[in-house]
Structures are given as structure tokens and as C-alpha cells.
Design an enzyme around this catalytic site. Sequence first.
Site, PDB file in Angstrom:
ATOM      1  N   GLU A 137      -6.746  12.111  -1.358  1.00  0.00           N
ATOM      2  CA  GLU A 137      -5.613  13.008  -1.183  1.00  0.00           C
ATOM      3  C   GLU A 137      -5.938  14.449  -1.578  1.00  0.00           C
ATOM      4  OE1 GLU A 137      -2.348  11.055  -3.187  1.00  0.00           O
ATOM      5  OE2 GLU A 137      -2.159   9.555  -1.597  1.00  0.00           O
ATOM      6  N   GLU A 172      -4.731   3.284   1.271  1.00  0.00           N
ATOM      7  CA  GLU A 172      -3.554   2.929   0.474  1.00  0.00           C
ATOM      8  C   GLU A 172      -2.376   2.671   1.399  1.00  0.00           C
ATOM      9  OE1 GLU A 172      -2.502   5.802  -2.492  1.00  0.00           O
ATOM     10  OE2 GLU A 172      -4.583   6.080  -3.156  1.00  0.00           O
TER      11      GLU A 172
END
Length: 390
Positions: A201, A324
Amino acid sequence: MKRKIFGIVLVLFCLNVYANDKSVSIKDSATEGKFDDSKSAIEFVKSMGNGWNLGNTLDAYGSTKKPDTTLNSQYGWGEAHTTSDIIKFGFENGYKTIRIPITWFNHISDKKYTINEEWMKRVKTIVNWAMEEGYYVIINSHHDVRADMKSPIKYGEGYIIRNNPKDIAESKAFLTAIWTQICESFNNSYDEHLIFETLNEPRNAGAADEWFPKKEEEFNLLNDYNKMILDIIRASGGNNAKRFVMIPSLCTAMYTTTDNSYFKLPDDSAKDKLILTVHSYIMGVNQNDADVKFTEESKKQLTDSFNLLNEKYISKGIPIVIGETASFRNRSYDERIKWVTYQTKLTKKYGISALYWDTNANFEWGMGEIERYSLSINEKEIVDIFLGRK
């Protein structure tokens, strides 16, 4: 007397807990190693199947002002002590891949960005357990970018996707040092089942548009960082010269990989070894929104995103790993069944490997399906659907 006995038991427990860590070597000294190079990237990801994250564990950290540089950071977010039995339990229950998120900034031991030796030993011990079980294993740089990072970032705080000369210089120095050491610790002793993920991220943390980036300069900066890390991995030689590497766009979001022309996969000296990674939280990221439902609009959003991923990447030989995906437990069970059923149908259709974000959380706003304390499955139906057994 009771306190004395408890103290002795605690000491013996700690000695036993880290016994395996002590025997682990920091540097990977193997001069050669096995590596099955016969699969294309598309075939390789199909063989990974679906898996889980050892979430909120090696990635946990405290305050950036006073980081916990000890081994205690792995318990900072309330997780169970990771044992070989926990790793084994996941594999025996059908998870073929494990992603081990790792935060490094809070384990820098000197002014040369040296990773604390005991921390690296702990990381290697858990990775070794997973490799011995037969998992595909993913390791990364996880929370080395965080929302509370001021500009310019200070020595050893990590990295940030911010177009500021001082931030860029510190980010590059940190990432170069961290990935050089990771490559020194993981190379020929680890075959193709070990996968590197450059960043998790990555973003301009703290900015107003942190999670909705549109600036070309930020995409260009991320492209540079991904390329720099990939070059470090390849230059370390041995198995790392041909290891599969997962590459994210900004925020590791689906839309940042499909809705612009700025994100670029790096040129690679190895052939057919890059994997695009994205995250999927269609059921929401705010734990307080208990009324989130998997609607027809949600279904269309997922369908459109997967179609675009296929068009831009999979159809051109670049596979996808959803690093994820999960839903908070406080959503309606029926809605979560709808979500996991439909998303798993799409991942199977496109040969995508999906990894459940699992934080051992057996409570209403948690995301855990593997109960690490009791070694049990929290919601068998969801797990069976996710793993393609139902």
C-alpha cells in the site's frame, strides 16, 4: 513461592519460544540452490491457490516516535505468539500460500539502517516453518509507510511516496538498505516457493488524497521505487535473479492499476517473473459500518474491476495476486457469504490467487478465520467457499 515458580516457568517458556530463532543464520550462505523455473508466471500463480495473511504480527509497530525495536513488537496489536503449530494448522486446513507482512523501520539498530539481528532471525524462523510445510511464502515491506509521517521524514522512519527531494532521498536510502539485507538473508536456500513483494500500500501517507491518488508525479515516483527494489533483488544473484516478485500500484488498489496510464510495471532482467498485486475490500474498510451489504452494484464493481485486470494484465501474461481481501465479522453473515462466493468465482475464472487478511480476531469487528490460540477455524463455511471446497 507462587511468584517464583511463575517466574521460572516464564523464563523457560521464553527460552523455548526463541530456541529455533537462535540457531538461524542471518546471512544466506548457500552458494547454490534448487529452483523450478519451468512454470510461466500465469501457471505459477494458479499453483499458489488461495491463502492467508499472518496479519497484525510481524507487521505490528508502536509509535513512530518511540518504536519498539525488540521482538515484543509482534505482540503489540494483541496477537498470539506465532508458533510452528499455527503455521502448520493453516496448511493442513487447505491454505496453500501464506503472506507474512513485515515492518522493518522499527527494527533498525544503528545509523547504517542495519536490521536488528534478533528480528531477522525471528522473521527467518517463521518463514522457514512455512517453507517446510510446503507453502508458497510471500514477504514484504509492510508498514514502513504510515499516515503520521511528517515532511521531511527522518532517518530510519521508512519511506513515503511524496515528491519532495529530502523525502525521496531518505526513502531511497531506507529501501535500498532494507532490501539489500533481505536479499542477503533470503537467497539460494529458498526455492521458487519464496516470493518477494516490493511494497505494501505505497502512498503519500497523510495527504488529503492519500487513498485516492491521481498525481502523475506520485505514480512516477512509485514506478522508480519498484524498479529500484527489483534491480536490488536481481543484482543479489543466485535464486533472487529469477525469483517471482509481486509489484503494487499506489495503495495496492485495483483502480490505480486500471484507471490510468501512469502506473507501469518495471522492466525486468528476468523473463516472465513479475506478478501484479492488488487488494480487495469491497465489503468496506471501516469496522463501524456494520450495515455494509454485497449489492448488485458491488457485484458490478467487482466484475468490472476483474474484467479490466484481465484486459490490461492477465490476458497479456501478467498474473494477479490479491494480497489482501476480507470482510469484518460485524457484517451480515449472509452478505459475507454472497461476497466470498462471488469473488471466489471471479478469482477462479481468471486464475487469480487471493489471500485472506487474517488477524486472529474472533470478535464481531475482526477479520480472523484462523483462531490461533485454539487452533480452530472460526467460520468453516466461509473458509470452505474461499478455498474452493464448496
